[in-house]
Structures are given as C-alpha cells and as structure tokens.
Write a protein that holds these residues in place. Structure first.
Motif, PDB file in Angstrom:
ATOM      1  N   GLN A   9       0.869  -1.167   0.000  1.00 52.64           N
ATOM      2  CA  GLN A   9       0.000   0.000   0.000  1.00 52.64           C
ATOM      3  C   GLN A   9       0.909   1.221   0.000  1.00 52.64           C
ATOM      4  O   GLN A   9       1.898   1.263   0.712  1.00 52.64           O
ATOM      5  CB  GLN A   9      -0.903   0.004   1.222  1.00 52.64           C
ATOM      6  CG  GLN A   9      -1.958  -1.075   1.157  1.00 52.64           C
ATOM      7  CD  GLN A   9      -2.919  -1.015   2.325  1.00 52.64           C
ATOM      8  OE1 GLN A   9      -2.843  -0.149   3.177  1.00 52.64           O
ATOM      9  NE2 GLN A   9      -3.850  -1.949   2.350  1.00 52.64           N
ATOM     10  N   SER A  10       0.583   2.178  -0.829  1.00 48.74           N
ATOM     11  CA  SER A  10       1.448   3.340  -1.005  1.00 48.74           C
ATOM     12  C   SER A  10       0.859   4.591  -0.380  1.00 48.74           C
ATOM     13  O   SER A  10      -0.185   4.560   0.256  1.00 48.74           O
ATOM     14  CB  SER A  10       1.683   3.577  -2.500  1.00 48.74           C
ATOM     15  OG  SER A  10       2.457   2.535  -3.025  1.00 48.74           O
ATOM     16  N   SER A  11       1.531   5.689  -0.649  1.00 48.98           N
ATOM     17  CA  SER A  11       1.095   6.985  -0.137  1.00 48.98           C
ATOM     18  C   SER A  11      -0.281   7.346  -0.677  1.00 48.98           C
ATOM     19  O   SER A  11      -0.749   6.789  -1.660  1.00 48.98           O
ATOM     20  CB  SER A  11       2.103   8.056  -0.550  1.00 48.98           C
ATOM     21  OG  SER A  11       2.056   8.231  -1.960  1.00 48.98           O
ATOM     22  N   VAL A  14      -0.288   8.296  -4.428  1.00 47.89           N
ATOM     23  CA  VAL A  14      -0.233   7.140  -5.336  1.00 47.89           C
ATOM     24  C   VAL A  14      -1.575   6.413  -5.319  1.00 47.89           C
ATOM     25  O   VAL A  14      -2.073   5.978  -6.359  1.00 47.89           O
ATOM     26  CB  VAL A  14       0.932   6.189  -4.972  1.00 47.89           C
ATOM     27  CG1 VAL A  14       0.842   4.886  -5.749  1.00 47.89           C
ATOM     28  CG2 VAL A  14       2.269   6.866  -5.232  1.00 47.89           C
ATOM     29  N   GLN A  15      -2.189   6.295  -4.138  1.00 46.07           N
ATOM     30  CA  GLN A  15      -3.499   5.652  -4.049  1.00 46.07           C
ATOM     31  C   GLN A  15      -4.529   6.394  -4.887  1.00 46.07           C
ATOM     32  O   GLN A  15      -5.351   5.770  -5.572  1.00 46.07           O
ATOM     33  CB  GLN A  15      -3.969   5.584  -2.595  1.00 46.07           C
ATOM     34  CG  GLN A  15      -3.229   4.564  -1.777  1.00 46.07           C
ATOM     35  CD  GLN A  15      -3.715   4.520  -0.337  1.00 46.07           C
ATOM     36  OE1 GLN A  15      -4.676   5.189   0.050  1.00 46.07           O
ATOM     37  NE2 GLN A  15      -3.049   3.710   0.470  1.00 46.07           N
ATOM     38  N   TRP A  29      -3.796   5.728  -8.521  1.00 45.09           N
ATOM     39  CA  TRP A  29      -4.178   4.336  -8.781  1.00 45.09           C
ATOM     40  C   TRP A  29      -5.696   4.211  -8.918  1.00 45.09           C
ATOM     41  O   TRP A  29      -6.190   3.547  -9.827  1.00 45.09           O
ATOM     42  CB  TRP A  29      -3.658   3.467  -7.637  1.00 45.09           C
ATOM     43  CG  TRP A  29      -4.030   2.026  -7.666  1.00 45.09           C
ATOM     44  CD1 TRP A  29      -4.670   1.332  -6.686  1.00 45.09           C
ATOM     45  CD2 TRP A  29      -3.776   1.057  -8.705  1.00 45.09           C
ATOM     46  NE1 TRP A  29      -4.828   0.020  -7.041  1.00 45.09           N
ATOM     47  CE2 TRP A  29      -4.286  -0.166  -8.280  1.00 45.09           C
ATOM     48  CE3 TRP A  29      -3.165   1.143  -9.950  1.00 45.09           C
ATOM     49  CZ2 TRP A  29      -4.205  -1.322  -9.051  1.00 45.09           C
ATOM     50  CZ3 TRP A  29      -3.088  -0.004 -10.720  1.00 45.09           C
ATOM     51  CH2 TRP A  29      -3.602  -1.215 -10.275  1.00 45.09           C
ATOM     52  N   THR A  76      -3.831  -3.236  -2.470  1.00 44.30           N
ATOM     53  CA  THR A  76      -3.180  -1.926  -2.568  1.00 44.30           C
ATOM     54  C   THR A  76      -3.852  -0.798  -1.785  1.00 44.30           C
ATOM     55  O   THR A  76      -3.244   0.258  -1.622  1.00 44.30           O
ATOM     56  CB  THR A  76      -3.084  -1.485  -4.037  1.00 44.30           C
ATOM     57  OG1 THR A  76      -4.396  -1.419  -4.604  1.00 44.30           O
ATOM     58  CG2 THR A  76      -2.226  -2.449  -4.849  1.00 44.30           C
ATOM     59  N   TYR A  78       0.642  -0.892 -11.386  1.00 47.99           N
ATOM     60  CA  TYR A  78       0.686  -0.409 -10.000  1.00 47.99           C
ATOM     61  C   TYR A  78       2.122  -0.405  -9.480  1.00 47.99           C
ATOM     62  O   TYR A  78       2.546   0.548  -8.822  1.00 47.99           O
ATOM     63  CB  TYR A  78      -0.196  -1.264  -9.085  1.00 47.99           C
ATOM     64  CG  TYR A  78      -0.155  -0.757  -7.667  1.00 47.99           C
ATOM     65  CD1 TYR A  78      -0.928   0.329  -7.289  1.00 47.99           C
ATOM     66  CD2 TYR A  78       0.690  -1.323  -6.726  1.00 47.99           C
ATOM     67  CE1 TYR A  78      -0.870   0.829  -5.994  1.00 47.99           C
ATOM     68  CE2 TYR A  78       0.755  -0.830  -5.440  1.00 47.99           C
ATOM     69  CZ  TYR A  78      -0.020   0.243  -5.082  1.00 47.99           C
ATOM     70  OH  TYR A  78       0.048   0.744  -3.811  1.00 47.99           O
ATOM     71  N   ASP A 122       3.977   2.889  -7.958  1.00 47.25           N
ATOM     72  CA  ASP A 122       4.471   3.061  -6.588  1.00 47.25           C
ATOM     73  C   ASP A 122       5.975   2.858  -6.458  1.00 47.25           C
ATOM     74  O   ASP A 122       6.531   3.014  -5.382  1.00 47.25           O
ATOM     75  CB  ASP A 122       3.697   2.173  -5.613  1.00 47.25           C
ATOM     76  CG  ASP A 122       4.263   0.778  -5.465  1.00 47.25           C
ATOM     77  OD1 ASP A 122       4.979   0.311  -6.363  1.00 47.25           O
ATOM     78  OD2 ASP A 122       3.978   0.153  -4.435  1.00 47.25           O
ATOM     79  N   THR A 176       7.765   0.128  -6.822  1.00 46.58           N
ATOM     80  CA  THR A 176       8.196  -1.211  -6.412  1.00 46.58           C
ATOM     81  C   THR A 176       9.070  -1.856  -7.476  1.00 46.58           C
ATOM     82  O   THR A 176      10.103  -2.445  -7.177  1.00 46.58           O
ATOM     83  CB  THR A 176       6.972  -2.117  -6.146  1.00 46.58           C
ATOM     84  OG1 THR A 176       6.160  -1.508  -5.170  1.00 46.58           O
ATOM     85  CG2 THR A 176       7.390  -3.497  -5.696  1.00 46.58           C
TER      86      THR A 176
END
Length: 181
Positions: A5-7, A10-11, A14, A45, A162, A166, A168
C-alpha cells in the motif's frame, strides 16, 4: 517481490487508473469485465474501506457504460444481473482481502492465491445468481476459461502498472542491478 500500500497520492492516482480502466474495459469487453482481477488488486493496494468504495465505483461505471452506451436491456432481469455482479464484486474483494490477511503478506504468491480464490468466488456466486435469474449456460468450462484468461491478463497488466506507479518495480530492478559483495 511484494506489492504494498502506497502513499495517499499514489493511491489517488491508482484509483483514477482503475476508474479509467473500468470505463475503457467496459466499452471494449462489456460482459467479461475483470472484476476478480480488480477486486484482488484493490484488496492488495488500498485499505479495505477505500477498496470497497472503489470496487463499488468500478461496478457502477461498468453498469453506466452498459446501460447508457452499450444498450443493455432495461429489464428487471437485467437489473437483477447487474446487482448480482455488484454484490459479487464486493464479496470477491472480501475473499481476496481475507486470503491476503491469512497469508500475512503481499508477495506474488499471495497475490496469485488471492486472485485465484477471488476468481473462483466471483464465478461461483454469479453461477448461484444465474440459477435464479437465468444464464446458467454461460458457465460452460470454455466460457469460464475465456473469462479466466481475460482476468489473468488484466491482473498481470494492472498489477505491473501499480508496481510502476508506486516504484516497487524500480526498487526491484535496482536491487538486482547492484553488485553483490
């Protein structure tokens, strides 16, 4: 490699990507929209409450495209199928989240297991609805396999997107490119 799970920013990006995907995917694919893939990725996420809101929004966008643009029949039976898809999409999100919680991580293996469980739940619940609403013939092995392939492609593509959003994927590439001492 794990998905995380991101900031908040980013959410939000997304969520916008998934909303756009739901509209474009609904236009292109109509009846084989990848609800199980999207439910699994949302479960992995976003916090559950936010994921449930977005799952509802994705379903609603799919229905709007269907009824307003693609000309779905506006009958009680058709609305019943639409509502069943919405309820099933939320249930699929719950199944995917439960598997991820049981596994305790967001590794590729856990994501895969979560997706498979979510897909099975989605198809089983829709089949149950079809026994009441009609359409059981749409659950032949050939049709379900076609839907599974579609969902797998969406799952892989959106999951990769995704990981790009983020960062990754870039972290993983950076780790594999660094010299081992």
């Amino acid at each position: 490699m794990q998905i995380r799970q991101s900031s908040s920013s980013v959410q939000n990006i997304w969520a916008g990507v998934l909303a756009t995907s739901s509209v474009l995917g609904s236009l292109a694919l109509a009846c084989i929209f990848p609800f199980a893939a999207i439910a699994t990725l949302l479960a992995a996420t976003l916090p559950f409450r936010k994921a449930a809101v977005w799952m509802g929004a994705v379903w609603f966008a799919n229905q709007l495209v269907g009824y307003l643009i693609l000309g779905y029949p506006q009958t009680a039976n058709s609305f019943g199928h639409g509502l069943a898809m919405g309820a099933t999409a939320i249930a699929t999100l719950f199944v995917a989240k439960t598997i991820l919680d049981i596994r305790g991580d967001r590794s590729l293996l856990s994501l895969g297991l979560s997706f498979v469980a979510g897909f099975i739940a989605y198809e089983a619940l829709l089949l149950a609805a079809a026994t009441v609403l009609g359409g059981v013939e749409n659950f032949s092995p050939a049709i379900v396999w076609m839907i599974a392939q579609n969902d797998m492609l969406w799952f892989a593509g959106l999951g990769l997107l995704y990981m790009v959003l983020d960062g990754t994927i870039f972290e993983r590439i950076g780790k594999s490119a660094s010299p081992q001492g």
